[in-house]
Design a protein around this motif. Structure first.
Motif, PDB file in Angstrom:
ATOM      1  N   LEU A 102       7.316  15.719  -4.929  1.00  0.00           N
ATOM      2  CA  LEU A 102       7.991  14.488  -5.326  1.00  0.00           C
ATOM      3  C   LEU A 102       8.206  13.608  -4.111  1.00  0.00           C
ATOM      4  N   LEU A 103       8.028  12.317  -4.289  1.00  0.00           N
ATOM      5  CA  LEU A 103       8.398  11.321  -3.287  1.00  0.00           C
ATOM      6  C   LEU A 103       9.487  10.451  -3.898  1.00  0.00           C
ATOM      7  N   VAL A 104      10.638  10.382  -3.237  1.00  0.00           N
ATOM      8  CA  VAL A 104      11.783   9.625  -3.746  1.00  0.00           C
ATOM      9  C   VAL A 104      12.152   8.581  -2.702  1.00  0.00           C
ATOM     10  N   CYS A 105      12.258   7.305  -3.130  1.00  0.00           N
ATOM     11  CA  CYS A 105      12.497   6.250  -2.147  1.00  0.00           C
ATOM     12  C   CYS A 105      13.242   5.078  -2.764  1.00  0.00           C
ATOM     13  N   ASN A 106      14.299   4.648  -2.097  1.00  0.00           N
ATOM     14  CA  ASN A 106      14.919   3.360  -2.362  1.00  0.00           C
ATOM     15  C   ASN A 106      14.160   2.337  -1.523  1.00  0.00           C
ATOM     16  N   VAL A 107      13.402   1.476  -2.186  1.00  0.00           N
ATOM     17  CA  VAL A 107      12.481   0.593  -1.467  1.00  0.00           C
ATOM     18  C   VAL A 107      13.167  -0.612  -0.829  1.00  0.00           C
ATOM     19  N   LYS A 108      14.383  -0.902  -1.240  1.00  0.00           N
ATOM     20  CA  LYS A 108      15.122  -2.120  -0.938  1.00  0.00           C
ATOM     21  C   LYS A 108      14.410  -3.312  -1.559  1.00  0.00           C
TER      22      LYS A 108
ATOM     23  N   ASN B  48      12.822  -6.029   0.545  1.00  0.00           N
ATOM     24  CA  ASN B  48      11.824  -5.619   1.528  1.00  0.00           C
ATOM     25  C   ASN B  48      10.453  -6.127   1.096  1.00  0.00           C
ATOM     26  N   GLU B  49       9.833  -6.965   1.897  1.00  0.00           N
ATOM     27  CA  GLU B  49       8.548  -7.563   1.537  1.00  0.00           C
ATOM     28  C   GLU B  49       7.351  -6.830   2.133  1.00  0.00           C
ATOM     29  N   ASP B  50       7.602  -5.765   2.885  1.00  0.00           N
ATOM     30  CA  ASP B  50       6.509  -5.015   3.513  1.00  0.00           C
ATOM     31  C   ASP B  50       6.053  -3.906   2.568  1.00  0.00           C
ATOM     32  N   HIS B  51       5.420  -4.285   1.476  1.00  0.00           N
ATOM     33  CA  HIS B  51       5.034  -3.328   0.437  1.00  0.00           C
ATOM     34  C   HIS B  51       3.926  -2.383   0.904  1.00  0.00           C
ATOM     35  N   SER B  52       3.128  -2.799   1.844  1.00  0.00           N
ATOM     36  CA  SER B  52       1.953  -2.015   2.242  1.00  0.00           C
ATOM     37  C   SER B  52       2.344  -0.696   2.908  1.00  0.00           C
ATOM     38  N   ARG B  53       3.480  -0.650   3.580  1.00  0.00           N
ATOM     39  CA  ARG B  53       3.875   0.578   4.275  1.00  0.00           C
ATOM     40  C   ARG B  53       4.160   1.701   3.285  1.00  0.00           C
ATOM     41  N   LEU B  54       4.822   1.377   2.188  1.00  0.00           N
ATOM     42  CA  LEU B  54       5.061   2.386   1.161  1.00  0.00           C
ATOM     43  C   LEU B  54       3.748   2.786   0.492  1.00  0.00           C
ATOM     44  N   ALA B  55       2.879   1.824   0.253  1.00  0.00           N
ATOM     45  CA  ALA B  55       1.585   2.130  -0.357  1.00  0.00           C
ATOM     46  C   ALA B  55       0.796   3.116   0.507  1.00  0.00           C
ATOM     47  N   ARG B  56       0.825   2.913   1.819  1.00  0.00           N
ATOM     48  CA  ARG B  56       0.110   3.832   2.715  1.00  0.00           C
ATOM     49  C   ARG B  56       0.743   5.221   2.703  1.00  0.00           C
ATOM     50  N   LEU B  57       2.066   5.266   2.606  1.00  0.00           N
ATOM     51  CA  LEU B  57       2.738   6.566   2.546  1.00  0.00           C
ATOM     52  C   LEU B  57       2.349   7.318   1.270  1.00  0.00           C
ATOM     53  N   ILE B  58       2.310   6.615   0.151  1.00  0.00           N
ATOM     54  CA  ILE B  58       1.925   7.245  -1.118  1.00  0.00           C
ATOM     55  C   ILE B  58       0.503   7.786  -1.029  1.00  0.00           C
ATOM     56  N   GLU B  59      -0.394   7.019  -0.444  1.00  0.00           N
ATOM     57  CA  GLU B  59      -1.779   7.475  -0.300  1.00  0.00           C
ATOM     58  C   GLU B  59      -1.860   8.704   0.604  1.00  0.00           C
ATOM     59  N   ARG B  60      -1.054   8.722   1.653  1.00  0.00           N
ATOM     60  CA  ARG B  60      -1.110   9.843   2.597  1.00  0.00           C
ATOM     61  C   ARG B  60      -0.503  11.105   1.999  1.00  0.00           C
ATOM     62  N   ARG B  61       0.643  10.968   1.337  1.00  0.00           N
ATOM     63  CA  ARG B  61       1.348  12.137   0.807  1.00  0.00           C
ATOM     64  C   ARG B  61       0.812  12.581  -0.550  1.00  0.00           C
TER      65      ARG B  61
ATOM     66  N   PRO C 295       1.870  12.418  -3.745  1.00  0.00           N
ATOM     67  CA  PRO C 295       2.811  13.271  -4.495  1.00  0.00           C
ATOM     68  C   PRO C 295       2.454  13.346  -5.975  1.00  0.00           C
ATOM     69  N   ASP C 296       2.940  14.395  -6.635  1.00  0.00           N
ATOM     70  CA  ASP C 296       2.735  14.545  -8.075  1.00  0.00           C
ATOM     71  C   ASP C 296       3.650  13.617  -8.865  1.00  0.00           C
ATOM     72  N   ILE C 297       4.858  13.394  -8.350  1.00  0.00           N
ATOM     73  CA  ILE C 297       5.838  12.521  -9.004  1.00  0.00           C
ATOM     74  C   ILE C 297       6.378  11.554  -7.960  1.00  0.00           C
ATOM     75  N   ILE C 298       6.498  10.291  -8.328  1.00  0.00           N
ATOM     76  CA  ILE C 298       7.081   9.268  -7.447  1.00  0.00           C
ATOM     77  C   ILE C 298       8.247   8.628  -8.179  1.00  0.00           C
TER      78      ILE C 298
ATOM     79  N   MET D 223      14.297   0.652 -11.517  1.00  0.00           N
ATOM     80  CA  MET D 223      13.736   1.965 -11.198  1.00  0.00           C
ATOM     81  C   MET D 223      12.324   2.059 -11.771  1.00  0.00           C
ATOM     82  N   HIS D 224      11.536   2.917 -11.130  1.00  0.00           N
ATOM     83  CA  HIS D 224      10.161   3.116 -11.583  1.00  0.00           C
ATOM     84  C   HIS D 224       9.771   4.549 -11.258  1.00  0.00           C
ATOM     85  N   LEU D 225       9.155   5.220 -12.216  1.00  0.00           N
ATOM     86  CA  LEU D 225       8.727   6.609 -12.037  1.00  0.00           C
ATOM     87  C   LEU D 225       7.304   6.753 -12.552  1.00  0.00           C
ATOM     88  N   VAL D 226       6.463   7.401 -11.755  1.00  0.00           N
ATOM     89  CA  VAL D 226       5.113   7.726 -12.203  1.00  0.00           C
ATOM     90  C   VAL D 226       4.856   9.201 -11.920  1.00  0.00           C
ATOM     91  N   SER D 227       3.952   9.792 -12.718  1.00  0.00           N
ATOM     92  CA  SER D 227       3.695  11.223 -12.583  1.00  0.00           C
ATOM     93  C   SER D 227       2.274  11.554 -12.983  1.00  0.00           C
TER      94      SER D 227
END
Length: 360
Positions: free
Chosen positions: A104-110, A113-126, A128-131, A165-169
């Motif tokens: 699972l990856l759990v994150c308060n994105v704020k 926060n306009e820097d959406h690409s950093r979270l996108a890169r983290l999701i690609e790297r990690r 996770p099965d559930i976000i 909130m947003h959840l994907v799995s």
């Protein structure tokens, strides 16, 4: 002058340590729950300065006593989130052949926060099965569409008030409900997932209100405790997660653990301070995950900053059913009565959520 410069801070640190003992659900008292590590560090610094700079007399001994009292109070709460404390949830045994493991990856994105690409890169790297993402508006969902669309299952509630909130799995989602537990503008997710050979588990994701000095904390405390009550009625293994806007060692969170009978994997491992990601000295654990005794912990890590005021958290669990997990203490009558009172009070109020205009 030296006596003044050492005595006033020592007295303040002791007073700040005693404030959370006052049983009033208000930000002016609860705010000192957050900075226990910082208060302990300041008291230790004052203790050393007093011993070095002042002669041994009544004043210096008083200052030393206040600093030692402060350190003792703070250590009582924070030591369980260090390797000096026994682990509450056991490590996964990699030799278990039939264990079903997921991440699972759990994150308060704020929201702002306009820097959406950093979270996108983290999701690609990690990968996770559930976000689970909090403070998501439609702009965030549009920006993350490329990395989130491949996930087959989702529950989504984008909002512009910092409570979206947003959840994907990629795990099969047998049910995914959006519930408004105590406030009509604060959603929570209640999902059931299938993993492995037909095994199911439930998950509740919440993001209650933050505590602020000029407002009561009834809404936050009540939602956390209500999630604890829901956990007591579980029929399957359960996980509760999210940005709880409360620290791991607070009385509310400890009461939640006693009521829910869930486990905190940080105990005996570390604090995993997630807020404030922008200010190194002012950090405490606000983002949580709790699990029932059927799970074992594979890994837990705080991820690099994604531009939010919260660090993301990454977890891996294994559903094994039988293990050596030790349950928290059972709830007391006071726990149950206080939870019922707070939930009843908040349920009878109709109001806007605290902090919904912070992005304005």
């Amino acid at each position: 002058m030296t006596y003044f410069l050492l005595g006033i801070p020592a007295a303040f640190c002791l007073a700040a340590s005693l404030m959370p003992f006052i049983p009033i659900a208000h930000g002016i008292f609860r705010m000192f729950d957050f900075c226990r590590l910082q208060i302990a560090a300041i008291a230790t610094f004052l203790l050393i300065l007093t011993a070095v700079l002042l002669p041994s007399n009544l004043y210096s001994l008083t200052f030393i006593g206040m600093s030692l009292g402060t350190i003792a109070i703070q250590l009582y709460y924070i030591i369980r989130f260090t390797p000096l404390w026994p682990k509450q949830s056991v490590n996964h045994d990699s030799d278990q052949q039939n264990a079903a493991t997921f991440s699972l990856l759990v994150c308060n994105v704020k929201q702002g926060n306009e820097d959406h690409s950093r979270l996108a890169r983290l999701i690609e790297r990690r990968d996770p099965d559930i976000i689970i993402l909090m403070e998501t508006d439609q702009t965030w969902l549009n920006s993350l569409a490329t990395v989130l669309d491949p996930y087959e299952h989702k529950v989504s509630c984008p909002q512009d008030n910092s409570y979206g909130m947003h959840l994907v799995s990629r795990l099969k989602m047998l049910s995914g409900d959006i519930k408004l537990l105590l406030n009509e503008e604060i959603p929570s997710f209640h999902c059931r997932f299938e993993i492995g050979d037909g095994h199911n588990f439930d998950m509740i994701s919440i993001h209650p209100e933050p505590p602020i000095p000029h407002h009561d904390t009834i809404g936050r405390d009540a939602e956390i405790l209500l999630a604890g009550e829901l956990a007591t009625k579980r029929e399957r293994p359960m996980i509760v997660t999210g940005d709880l806007n409360d620290v791991a060692w607070s009385e509310t969170t400890r009461r939640f653990l006693r009521i829910s009978r869930l486990l905190d994997p940080r105990q005996g491992r570390g604090m995993y301070n997630t807020f404030d990601a922008r200010i190194p000295f002012l950090r405490w654990p606000l983002d949580h995950i709790f699990h029932s005794q059927e799970f074992e912990l594979v890994s837990i890590s705080r991820e690099p900053s994604v531009g939010s005021d919260h660090f993301p958290m990454f977890y891996e669990f294994s559903l094994v059913y039988e293990n050596g997990n030790s349950l928290p203490d059972k709830p007391t009558e006071d726990d149950l009565e206080d939870a019922k009172s707070l939930i009843g009070t908040e349920n009878g109020r109709s109001r806007k959520p605290v902090g919904e205009n912070w992005e304005d």
